[in-house]
Design a protein around this motif. Structure first.
Motif, PDB file in Angstrom:
ATOM      1  N   GLY D  68       0.837  -1.193   0.000  1.00  0.00           N
ATOM      2  CA  GLY D  68       0.000   0.000   0.000  1.00  0.00           C
ATOM      3  C   GLY D  68       0.868   1.237   0.000  1.00  0.00           C
ATOM      4  O   GLY D  68       2.060   1.185   0.320  1.00  0.00           O
ATOM      5  N   LEU D  70       0.731   5.301   1.461  1.00  0.00           N
ATOM      6  CA  LEU D  70      -0.020   6.348   2.128  1.00  0.00           C
ATOM      7  C   LEU D  70      -0.424   7.374   1.065  1.00  0.00           C
ATOM      8  O   LEU D  70       0.341   7.641   0.123  1.00  0.00           O
ATOM      9  N   PRO D  71      -1.625   7.943   1.205  1.00  0.00           N
ATOM     10  CA  PRO D  71      -2.120   8.845   0.154  1.00  0.00           C
ATOM     11  C   PRO D  71      -1.136   9.968  -0.199  1.00  0.00           C
ATOM     12  O   PRO D  71      -1.010  10.332  -1.353  1.00  0.00           O
ATOM     13  N   ARG D  72      -0.430  10.490   0.796  1.00  0.00           N
ATOM     14  CA  ARG D  72       0.484  11.579   0.452  1.00  0.00           C
ATOM     15  C   ARG D  72       1.939  11.131   0.532  1.00  0.00           C
ATOM     16  O   ARG D  72       2.837  11.911   0.842  1.00  0.00           O
ATOM     17  N   SER D  73       2.177   9.859   0.223  1.00  0.00           N
ATOM     18  CA  SER D  73       3.564   9.425   0.053  1.00  0.00           C
ATOM     19  C   SER D  73       4.113   9.920  -1.273  1.00  0.00           C
ATOM     20  O   SER D  73       5.322   9.878  -1.494  1.00  0.00           O
ATOM     21  N   THR D  74       3.248  10.399  -2.138  1.00  0.00           N
ATOM     22  CA  THR D  74       3.632  10.775  -3.501  1.00  0.00           C
ATOM     23  C   THR D  74       3.572  12.286  -3.711  1.00  0.00           C
ATOM     24  O   THR D  74       3.055  13.022  -2.871  1.00  0.00           O
ATOM     25  N   HIS D  75       4.098  12.724  -4.841  1.00  0.00           N
ATOM     26  CA  HIS D  75       4.185  14.160  -5.127  1.00  0.00           C
ATOM     27  C   HIS D  75       2.837  14.843  -5.001  1.00  0.00           C
ATOM     28  O   HIS D  75       2.688  15.851  -4.331  1.00  0.00           O
ATOM     29  N   ARG D  77      -1.280  14.134  -4.014  1.00  0.00           N
ATOM     30  CA  ARG D  77      -2.018  13.157  -3.211  1.00  0.00           C
ATOM     31  C   ARG D  77      -2.815  12.186  -4.092  1.00  0.00           C
ATOM     32  O   ARG D  77      -3.502  12.598  -5.015  1.00  0.00           O
ATOM     33  N   ARG D  80      -7.146   7.317  -1.526  1.00  0.00           N
ATOM     34  CA  ARG D  80      -6.904   6.186  -0.627  1.00  0.00           C
ATOM     35  C   ARG D  80      -7.663   4.961  -1.152  1.00  0.00           C
ATOM     36  O   ARG D  80      -8.869   5.021  -1.397  1.00  0.00           O
ATOM     37  N   GLU D  81      -6.956   3.862  -1.313  1.00  0.00           N
ATOM     38  CA  GLU D  81      -7.596   2.677  -1.896  1.00  0.00           C
ATOM     39  C   GLU D  81      -8.709   2.139  -0.995  1.00  0.00           C
ATOM     40  O   GLU D  81      -9.716   1.639  -1.486  1.00  0.00           O
ATOM     41  N   ALA D  82      -8.548   2.230   0.312  1.00  0.00           N
ATOM     42  CA  ALA D  82      -9.598   1.741   1.212  1.00  0.00           C
ATOM     43  C   ALA D  82     -10.873   2.555   1.028  1.00  0.00           C
ATOM     44  O   ALA D  82     -11.985   2.034   1.139  1.00  0.00           O
ATOM     45  N   ILE D 123       5.776   4.906   2.933  1.00  0.00           N
ATOM     46  CA  ILE D 123       5.603   6.152   3.697  1.00  0.00           C
ATOM     47  C   ILE D 123       5.979   7.357   2.840  1.00  0.00           C
ATOM     48  O   ILE D 123       5.347   8.404   2.903  1.00  0.00           O
ATOM     49  N   GLN D 124       7.003   7.164   2.016  1.00  0.00           N
ATOM     50  CA  GLN D 124       7.462   8.241   1.132  1.00  0.00           C
ATOM     51  C   GLN D 124       7.993   7.577  -0.138  1.00  0.00           C
ATOM     52  O   GLN D 124       8.782   6.632  -0.066  1.00  0.00           O
TER      53      GLN D 124
END
Lengths: 244, 244, 244, 244, 244, 244
Positions: D68, D70-75, D77, D80-82, D123-124
């Motif tokens: 998975g 985290l929604p803001r692990s990326t450049h 957002r 959220r898959e859930a 996480i990032q």
């Protein structure tokens, strides 16, 4: 006509006591409690000031129906469809039937770009919930359109026909009208018929749950349905204060 | 009987060319390609050595049906139901119809605690896919049970009746048999009829898509269906090498 | 090259009989039945006159693929994904692979704001369904674009390369080409390779299902794939009436 | 080897700074924070005292992986898959890859009827999250099994091989090792390679996102991967206090 | 105040060690790791340059929150919500609580047509994850708005109040502040309180898990919460370099 | 107490007319129509002769609640949750609240391995549907257990306390009891309180929708709730023919 073998003691061609209570709840444009004996369904008609995308800009309206049962409307508790996350095949089949039947009753070009939502929710089930729904939804829809007419939002009532519905079936070898739950669960053949006040067919859905049935039986079932529906439409009109 | 106004040029009471190709795929116990003109459906019958929970330990079998269309079996591409994450109301209605029809044909007590899965997948659609599915699934199911009988796993073929299905409808005011897509999309009334080789009704599902229809039309439609189904059952038996 | 230990009796570097049948169904712009031995897949290409939102107004087209298996295309019946309400991880992985492979073959700037939908539906599975799908979809897509070109809707065929795909693997210790189901289920390593007519790699997906494999084996597998794909592309061109 | 055109300034064959922090969280049997430069993934290994139904009573264990972000692990957002109610195709593809890779590292017959759940949560993200996940999960799984061994619940560590993974690709025409996000989004070819400490291949997944690539490039990419993975496995062993 | 019966040894009115680490990850506009003892939650605030449809064109902003737990953040592994395909009732209840609490802290008319997404992801759980989330999200949101203010995209910081949250409960008959997991699972009553820096209530959610509690206990719990929240808000301001 | 600013004209501490109609439908073991003014909810209690898996073999029972609203129970029609395929966060929050409240009222060890399902379905909504649901479900559950006791299936009524619920809030600056829809939508603070007949708290859920509220207001709201709930429990007992 002998009545001895119906659990209800009714004659083969006798409807249950049918009641239509208008303005049953206060928010909906049309709200009817329909009772066929112990079967009780709340039918509401809600007007929305838009149509689905596929109809936008065509100047016509739409009617759609949804059907549900309270979890303990039935003998043993059913799972709640909202909790299961989907509607059963039976539910979808019924709401498609209600929608088609009511669209046959009204002129979709007669009420502008509006959607009429019909919600039929079964409070207590004792057989014939889908036919009771159609019969009650006709009155709820009529009331909703009457509100539009009173408000001068439409020029005329967009009614093409009155429609009503009833079940017929073969119980212990005998064709009978308006089956209750005991009769329905013991019957060989179950047929739901929707007709107009002109005596024409809108829908016929017959299933031989036990033995397949012959043409003579088919003819007798259609006769019973025709007679029962004429009575139901008279009741609808009476409850609306209209002459038959 | 005049034929001038059917797009297909067929007489009002004429079926399309119907073909049944057995052993169409190699893995299934029964596998039939059924063609009604340009409508092509693969019907497979799969035997599973268990029954659903509600039947466990009762010594009886079960039959169930699923229906699907390839996304480009139709004029314009439809969304794939597996990708959308749910089957449409139409799909569920059709697979419930196929299941009920085939359960009427076979004796559920005659093949032990097994489930027969019928899969009807439309490769090319040109009207009448549900009735073609029922007609082909009858043959696929027969083949699957014959495998069980050859292997001495069942004592006798569990056939009660042959069943077949056909659509009838009112096209340009005229009752006609076996509507193709062009006729179906232009017709006022569409009725699907499932009957046994004894000429008895298993299912009747009629819908007035345009005008409601009267009793005389109903009678004519049932006549057309009865005649067409007799021909289809003869074809089924012939393809299986059985005497009519 | 010894052939003794392949169940099929094929040489290690031999493809199965491969057939490409164009215009297999009538509605799709491109429709191909592809057969690799007993593996049979219907590949259709459908043109839609719009693109997904993320491409709107950019003047470029899009290609996307979906993959499915009929429930009884396999040895034992699989659950229908539409009934389960979701596509498996395997299905999604395969359709992503098909989509990427075909987008490598065509120039997305060469056919306007249109979407080409590729549907690969497995009628009968005997190993290698994903590579057969890619190989057949290439021809279906070509046919669909040719229709656009004939209708002068595009100026030129937007083909960059021909692509085809094949599986290679290590069966009983020996690298072999184009595994059928028996070989696939018994093999140690399975690799799917997609290449262009220039002999360049588009996709390589290798998995050691049993023992990890060494660099020499990798080299031999890539050789086998390269040779097999050259033959497949020749077949594609021949079926389209193009010179190799 | 010139380094001028990598945004990171690294040599073509240089890994980013890689760190493995064991016991990162306190509840899991194995818990590792793995960092490849700015890419940070929490890998936990959880032991469950049962196996999936298809393995019950066979005396063997199972390993499975989930992935998975985290929604803001990326450049920007991501949803959220859930909340969306389903995992993307990409997520499923990655967790299938992680699961297969780790099952290749351990002996499923060596730890009884237990399931090892690997959870890799980003996480990032800065490129290479799936290869970092595999590299970190190897150490987390090792720690979890070591707990079983210390508790005398298993007789020996069920390790067959160490596995690690790295990405390689063609950036600005040059094959490079361990792409970060900037390199990954600008590259023509991206290949993820999983290998054992014996230098054998477990998985190879290469995709030409731009131009298809030739055999010589393929060979160079495999060389880079082999060298990088050897370094990663040395780091894994060092972090576990094992001799290389 | 006696401390003998808290598993943690803390006084009844003592918070755990609370830490707020800003800029914990690099992509988010605001990113805070909040720790209440062993409870660790990553709170990120992401700014999106649009609002939900129901607010479009109204010139106001929106704030919304999502909450998740890593599968092995807990003592025994939980199923991943993304894999199950839906968020539990507990998750939804928590994220609704976080959203309402933070919307009470900021002026939705003070940052234009933007949405602030708050994501609270629990890395390690040891009781009080929802109150830690609110406390950390306040700081993350502040940081995100500060970025907008520095960039002169908003005229002033849209802060109405600082908000923080803490749990209180009855453990072994004694009202205590800030329950950890051991205390929480053994307690009779659990109450989550959200307050502003003015000492006013934003949310009070108390549940008697064992015995119902009387008004005197309620009063004592509210006192404890008020005192704990004052300390937490002082910590928030200190971590942001603001005077209390 | 001045009444001038409540839309209903009620005194600040006045309940609406509350009615409890037992045996409202015929199938359920307990069936109550509860009305708080125009708010009407059907509460049914259904006994199932088994418990969820996590309780099997422990000799104790379980109680669970579900909540729904008819689509047109509200001012404007809401989408049907069964059709949308999921229950909203609000619905789940409410049914969790009802379940916890009723589990506090009954002794789960006092009715064997049975599950009591409480279904609260809103027929007409005018504010306070969740508190009406709890108040009505108490009576429906009592009736269902009384059936078990009459049938000698349980030795004694498993009642620990009577529970009832009411909403309180701050309307136009003034704390008031039992808000109807008009008051609820205009109020600053809304608090739902569940208490026992001993005057102890089971649940307190307060939200400042506008301004955060101070401790004095909190105290006044709790006073109002305590007084209203005492009246409601008297009504419950009277409707059951019990002495207060």
């Amino acid at each position: 006509m002998t009545i001895e073998n119906r659990p209800s003691g009714r004659a083969a061609d006798a409807l249950r006591a049918v009641r239509l209570t208008r303005q049953y709840t206060k928010h909906a444009e049309g709200s009817v409690l329909v009772e066929f004996g112990d079967t009780r369904v709340i039918c509401t008609a809600s007007i929305e000031e838009k149509v689905p995308n596929f109809l936008k800009g065509k100047g016509q309206g739409w009617m759609t129906a949804e059907y549900g049962m309270l979890p303990r409307s039935t003998h043993s508790r059913m799972d709640r469809e909202a909790a299961k996350g989907k509607q059963s095949g039976r539910t979808q089949e019924i709401q498609r039937l209600i929608g088609r039947s009511l669209r046959a009753a009204f002129d979709l070009n007669g009420f502008g770009e509006r959607t009429l939502h019909l919600d039929c929710d079964v409070i207590q089930a004792d057989g014939g919930t889908r036919t009771a729904s159609i019969t009650g939804a006709m009155v709820a829809a009529y009331d909703a359109f009457a509100k539009l007419a009173e408000a001068k939002l439409i020029a005329a009532m967009p009614v093409k026909h009155f429609v009503a519905a009833v079940s017929v079936g073969v119980y212990c070898g005998q064709p009978v009208l308006d089956l209750d739950y005991l009769e329905d669960s013991g019957c060989d053949t179950d047929m739901n018929v929707v007709m107009t006040d002109a005596g024409h067919f809108v829908e016929v859905q017959g299933t031989a749950e036990g033995e397949a049935f012959d043409r003579a039986t088919m003819d007798r079932l259609l006769d019973l349905a025709q007679s029962g529906i004429a009575d139901l439409i008279a009741l609808q009109k009476k409850s609306l204060g209209l002459s038959s």
